[in-house]
Scaffold this motif. Structure first.
Motif: not given
Lengths: 304, 370
Positions: A138-142, A144-145, A150, A153, A175, A208-209
């Motif tokens: 989750i942390a990784r894609y957030k 980048r989002l 990358e 991070t 998050a 999106t969200l």
């Protein structure tokens, strides 16, 4: 599994279905003898980006702090998701706290944790059952989002530039997949390209969200580009709420000076130029991101 | 009650198994589902989201990850779900969360090496700091108008006047302890009257100044480090430099002067209070009247004891202030550093004060001020 269930502090994951996630009525804030807000009322609609403007010292940040429960108002009522924030014990509002994200002015990242670990903090706090691997994913894609590269991070906040710190702060605010996002001057101190990118990002994420955004800003371009409505803070209260054309139709002096000053006109013209270019280029979807089809969440009518 | 996301696997069928997810697929409901899906082995043909009633990016991530790992395609996704899955797909990354962990066999020698090189580096920096103070002092002597009297007065108040209460109370209690414990031992020789010599000489020569230095290190040395350190973090120190104000002149010199000037006064004050404490105890439990105690002090304490205390005091003040200001100026990068440097300032100051005190004790005895 029962042991895991027992320690949960967040009861339900239900999304707010009412029309106004934030309702403020008769809010009064005082610091000693200095009155910051007096009888202030404001409603924020679900799914909108509400820009909050006002002169320096007009209490924009204090208003945000009152909504998120960091500042106890002298009088008045603040409801978030239909729950009162003013008279409840902060621990009772834990369910509400898991449904919003806050980006403070300076990012307010935890300086001893990396960006990725910063994003994991709220997740660990509210959802202890999430596995370590899932937290990392989750942390990784957030990260980048939020528009960071990358390799950011695993960096510490002190290794990031101001703009990147804001994005990292946004990643942490996002998050928990919140329904409500508070942004305190997100584009202040960013270069114009970075600020425009941040605006686009905010709009995209909102669409999106399906977020509701409470956005404090001085940036006229942000107001023109992404805000559905704008609330104007002056004379210790919200003097007007509406779309920019509606605000321009009022004859309050401060509003006129704000939007019709040289900067206001420049921002308005640039918005027109952008739109003309879009139409000229025959862009099929005139939306602001991949998800312009999601506009049904936005209020069709505007103004109070 | 909280609702959890669930899953079922329909075996066989044409093309392979189907994983059907159901319930809310959101951050608050997927924790247990995720653990079980991780244990899942083998290939899947489809991941079916038709019975998912709510989804957020975490749910979308899990669905997409399972589909990726099992070579399946996602079916039955709502429009909202498709948008979210697209968003997480384009944001997938493999970056590390924390910098790589260094094995202990590398870490220990490395940190020892760093310590040694930092020690050398620190010594040079300390020398540089002292140099900067001397240069700034020279500048102030040549241009006395640059001297910041207001800042000095403010620091005199903070270091001196504000600490009178706590230092007075502490010294008074120490005086009582010396007199009481001394009396117990001296009584065995019938020499209780020497309690006066003990209290008077010990207070003026050693304890008054030493305890005051420790208290000032804890109270003011730490404050110096934390204040200057925070100012470094918020770039106030850099701002001063750009305006042409030397931070050494504006921040360091007033603090050092305040500590140097105040320490003798505070040390003497502490000694007096501990003598009074001793006198009070003597009056109450040793049958030595209060005024007799004080007049005996004049007879039994040689004047050079007072000088010993007064000579040491400014040196101790200098050390405490130097350690505080130096550590404060060394703060970089983050708030953790402010705490670390503040601790170091206090520890170094107290340590150096005690080392120097031992040196002074030998020195004064050698020159005949025993």
């Amino acid at each position: 599994m029962n042991a895991l269930l027992a320690q949960h502090r967040v009861e339900s994951a239900e999304r707010f279905a009412g029309e106004y996630p934030i309702v403020i009525e008769g809010l009064t804030n005082r610091f000693g003898k200095q009155v910051v807000h007096e009888d202030l009322s404001l409603k924020v609609r679900r799914g909108e980006i509400l820009g909050v403007v006002g002169g320096s010292g007009s209490g924009k940040s204090v208003l945000m702090r009152s909504i998120i429960g960091l500042q106890r108002p002298a009088q008045g009522m603040v409801e978030v998701f239909g729950k009162s924030m003013t008279d409840a014990d902060p621990d009772e509002n834990i369910g509400v706290r898991s449904r919003w994200g806050v980006l403070f002015q300076g990012g307010a990242l935890f300086s001893t944790l990396t960006v990725g670990e910063n994003v994991e903090v709220p997740l660990k706090q509210f959802y202890p059952e999430l596995s370590e691997e899932l937290l990392h994913e989750i942390a990784r894609y957030k990260v980048r989002l939020s528009g960071l590269p990358e390799d950011a991070t695993s960096k510490y906040p002190s290794q990031l530039s101001g703009g990147m710190r804001k994005r990292a702060g946004l990643a942490r605010a996002l998050a928990l997949d919140p329904e409500l996002l508070f942004l305190d001057e997100p584009t202040a101190g960013l270069d114009p390209i970075g600020a425009a990118a941040f605006d686009r990002l905010t709009r995209e994420l909102t669409d999106t969200l399906g977020l509701t955004v409470f956005l404090i800003t001085h940036d006229l371009d942000t107001l023109y580009e992404i805000c559905d409505r704008v609330a104007v803070l002056a004379d210790k209260r919200v003097i007007a709420v509406g779309t920019i054309p509606e605000l321009l139709a009022t004859d309050h002096q401060w509003i006129q000076e704000y939007f019709n000053g040289p900067r206001g006109r420049a921002a308005s013209q640039s918005k027109e130029r952008v739109e003309a270019a879009r139409e000229g280029g025959k862009a099929p979807a005139s939306g602001n991101g991949p998800a312009s089809g999601k506009a049904m969440d936005k209020p069709a009518e505007s103004g109070d | 009650m909280r609702e959890w996301a669930e899953y079922s696997i329909e075996e066989g069928g044409e093309g392979g198994s189907v994983l059907a997810l159901s319930g809310p697929l959101v951050v608050s409901s997927v924790g247990l589902l995720d653990r079980e899906l991780r244990a899942l082995q083998g290939q899947l043909a489809r991941v079916d989201l038709a019975r998912v009633d709510a989804i957020d990016t975490v749910g979308a991530w899990i669905a997409w990850r399972v589909a990726r790992d099992c070579g399946a395609e996602i079916t039955g996704a709502s429009k909202e779900a498709l948008i979210l899955i697209e968003a997480v797909r384009t944001s997938a990354s493999t970056a590390a969360i924390a910098p790589p962990h260094v094995p202990i066999l590398v870490r220990v020698p490395e940190s020892v090496g760093t310590m040694v090189s930092n020690f050398g580096h620190g010594a040079i920096q300390l020398l540089g700091f002292l140099g900067a103070i001397l240069v700034a002092s020279g500048g102030i002597i040549r241009h006395p108008s640059r001297f910041r009297l207001r800042a000095l007065v403010r620091q005199l108040e903070l270091v001196g006047v504000d600490s009178l209460g706590i230092i007075g109370l502490m010294s008074f209690l120490i005086g009582i302890v010396i007199a009481q414990q001394g009396a117990v031992q001296l009584r065995q020789f019938g020499a209780e009257i020497y309690t006066i010599n003990l209290t008077g000489r010990l207070s003026l020569r050693e304890l008054g100044v030493l305890m005051t230095a420790i208290m000032v290190a804890g109270r003011s040395g730490s404050a110096f480090a934390a204040q200057i350190g925070t100012m470094k973090l918020t770039e106030e120190v850099d701002a001063m430099r750009t305006i042409g104000v030397s931070p050494i002149e504006a921040l360091v010199i007033p603090r050092i002067l305040a500590a140097v000037l105040m320490m003798p006064l505070l040390g003497f004050f502490a000694a007096v209070l501990s003598i009074i404490g001793g006198a009070c105890l003597a009056d109450l439990s040793l049958d030595i009247p209060f005024y007799t105690f004080l007049s005996r002090i004049q007879e039994v304490v040689p004047l050079h004891d007072v000088w010993v205390g007064l000579v040491k005091a400014p040196v101790f003040g200098l050390i405490v202030a130097l350690a505080g200001c130096y550590q404060g100026m060394q703060v970089k990068s983050n708030s953790e550093e402010v705490g670390r440097r503040t601790t170091m300032a206090v520890v170094q100051a107290i340590f150096m004060v005690i080392v120097l005190d031992a040196f002074f004790a030998v020195f004064f005895t050698e020159i005949g001020w025993a």
